[in-house]
Motif scaffolding. Structure first.
Motif, PDB file in Angstrom:
ATOM      1  N   ARG A 113       0.694  -1.168   0.030  1.00  0.00           N
ATOM      2  CA  ARG A 113      -0.147   0.009   0.062  1.00  0.00           C
ATOM      3  C   ARG A 113       1.024   1.328  -0.034  1.00  0.00           C
ATOM      4  NH1 ARG A 113      -0.849   3.724   3.315  1.00  0.00           N
ATOM      5  NH2 ARG A 113      -0.202   2.674   5.130  1.00  0.00           N
ATOM      6  N   ASP A 114       0.733   1.872  -1.030  1.00  0.00           N
ATOM      7  CA  ASP A 114       1.367   3.321  -1.177  1.00  0.00           C
ATOM      8  C   ASP A 114       0.577   4.408  -0.868  1.00  0.00           C
ATOM      9  OD1 ASP A 114       0.611   3.967  -3.764  1.00  0.00           O
ATOM     10  OD2 ASP A 114       2.024   2.710  -4.769  1.00  0.00           O
ATOM     11  N   GLU A 125      -6.600   9.550 -15.663  1.00  0.00           N
ATOM     12  CA  GLU A 125      -7.662   8.926 -14.552  1.00  0.00           C
ATOM     13  C   GLU A 125      -7.137   8.023 -13.572  1.00  0.00           C
ATOM     14  OE1 GLU A 125     -10.612   7.096 -16.998  1.00  0.00           O
ATOM     15  OE2 GLU A 125     -10.411   8.818 -18.560  1.00  0.00           O
ATOM     16  N   GLY A 126      -5.831   7.628 -13.599  1.00  0.00           N
ATOM     17  CA  GLY A 126      -5.443   6.918 -12.610  1.00  0.00           C
ATOM     18  C   GLY A 126      -5.825   5.533 -13.019  1.00  0.00           C
ATOM     19  N   GLY A 160      -6.950   0.035  -8.195  1.00  0.00           N
ATOM     20  CA  GLY A 160      -7.276   0.757  -9.029  1.00  0.00           C
ATOM     21  C   GLY A 160      -7.770   2.393  -8.497  1.00  0.00           C
ATOM     22  N   HIS A 161      -7.327   2.591  -7.275  1.00  0.00           N
ATOM     23  CA  HIS A 161      -7.389   3.890  -6.611  1.00  0.00           C
ATOM     24  C   HIS A 161      -6.399   4.742  -6.597  1.00  0.00           C
ATOM     25  CE1 HIS A 161      -8.871   6.482  -3.768  1.00  0.00           C
ATOM     26  NE2 HIS A 161     -10.169   5.951  -3.694  1.00  0.00           N
ATOM     27  N   PRO A 162      -6.005   5.666  -7.433  1.00  0.00           N
ATOM     28  CA  PRO A 162      -4.907   6.567  -7.522  1.00  0.00           C
ATOM     29  C   PRO A 162      -4.467   7.144  -6.261  1.00  0.00           C
ATOM     30  CG  PRO A 162      -6.817   7.625  -8.446  1.00  0.00           C
ATOM     31  CD  PRO A 162      -7.384   6.300  -7.937  1.00  0.00           C
ATOM     32  N   SER A 163      -5.213   7.508  -5.224  1.00  0.00           N
ATOM     33  CA  SER A 163      -4.752   8.145  -3.993  1.00  0.00           C
ATOM     34  C   SER A 163      -4.203   7.283  -2.970  1.00  0.00           C
ATOM     35  CB  SER A 163      -6.100   9.096  -3.523  1.00  0.00           C
ATOM     36  OG  SER A 163      -6.960   8.391  -2.996  1.00  0.00           O
ATOM     37  N   ILE A 164      -4.677   5.997  -3.059  1.00  0.00           N
ATOM     38  CA  ILE A 164      -4.197   5.151  -2.081  1.00  0.00           C
ATOM     39  C   ILE A 164      -4.186   3.778  -2.662  1.00  0.00           C
ATOM     40  CG2 ILE A 164      -4.186   3.527   0.315  1.00  0.00           C
ATOM     41  CD1 ILE A 164      -5.685   6.126   1.375  1.00  0.00           C
ATOM     42  N   ARG A 165      -2.915   3.543  -3.467  1.00  0.00           N
ATOM     43  CA  ARG A 165      -2.941   2.269  -4.316  1.00  0.00           C
ATOM     44  C   ARG A 165      -2.439   1.276  -3.481  1.00  0.00           C
ATOM     45  NH1 ARG A 165      -3.909   2.035  -9.872  1.00  0.00           N
ATOM     46  NH2 ARG A 165      -2.636   4.074  -9.997  1.00  0.00           N
TER      47      ARG A 165
END
Length: 183
Positions: A113-114, A125-126, A160-165
């Motif tokens: 998790r980054d 779009e991430g 697929g979530h760009p704010s907490i990958r």
């Protein structure tokens, strides 16, 4: 003809590498067969000097497995950590990333998790991550690390979530679905 230069030996200084690890958690990094666990996680500083510690963590989680399994598992997990440092906000000063290992009856799963897409990155779009297509893997500018994961992991994906990958892979104990034995 190029001259070959000897590579200096890496200095293993356990005190400096494990300096921030409380004594009760040092067994996470000792390379010995682990105390039985279902889930194990650690938060690492988002800097390149953390990668040897990530490798020690992963090697310990896979200790007791055959050498090929340990090698592939550690290689792929270190690749996720390196990607978090190089391609996310986790690599910015003062940031961190988390590596989690889940032990299942059929194999180990690593989730990294980054802290998401860097603010200064150009984003469309991430979206989902992808590995370079097989025909482009040797010449691609990026995606080669994910190509390793795509080839050697049993299965992998991301949230697929760009704010907490969260990027993950599963490696079956018998390495089913991995091209490693064929490599």
């Amino acid at each position: 003809m190029p001259t070959l230069v000897a590579v200096p030996a890496l200095i293993k200084n356990e005190d400096s590498v494990l300096g921030r690890v409380p004594d009760e958690y040092r067994h996470y990094f000792n390379g010995r067969v682990p105390v039985p666990f279902a889930k194990r996680r650690w938060e690492f500083a988002g800097e390149p000097v953390s990668v040897p510690m990530v490798r020690a963590f992963l090697e310990t989680c896979a200790a007791g497995r055959d050498s090929d399994y340990q090698y592939v598992f550690t290689l792929l997990g270190a690749e996720l950590a390196t990607n978090a440092i190089r391609h996310s906000r986790s690599g910015e000063p003062g940031q961190t990333f988390v590596v989690r290992v889940d032990r299942g009856p059929n194999g180990l799963t690593v989730t990294c998790r980054d802290n998401g897409t860097p603010v200064n990155a150009l984003t469309d779009e991430g979206g989902q991550l992808f590995a370079s297509p097989p025909e482009d893997r040797l010449t691609a500018e990026d995606g080669r690390g994910l190509a390793l994961i795509d080839s050697f992991a049993t299965t992998w994906g991301d949230n697929g979530h760009p704010s907490i990958r969260k990027v993950w892979f599963h490696l079956a104990y018998d390495m089913t679905g991995s091209s490693w034995p064929a490599a």
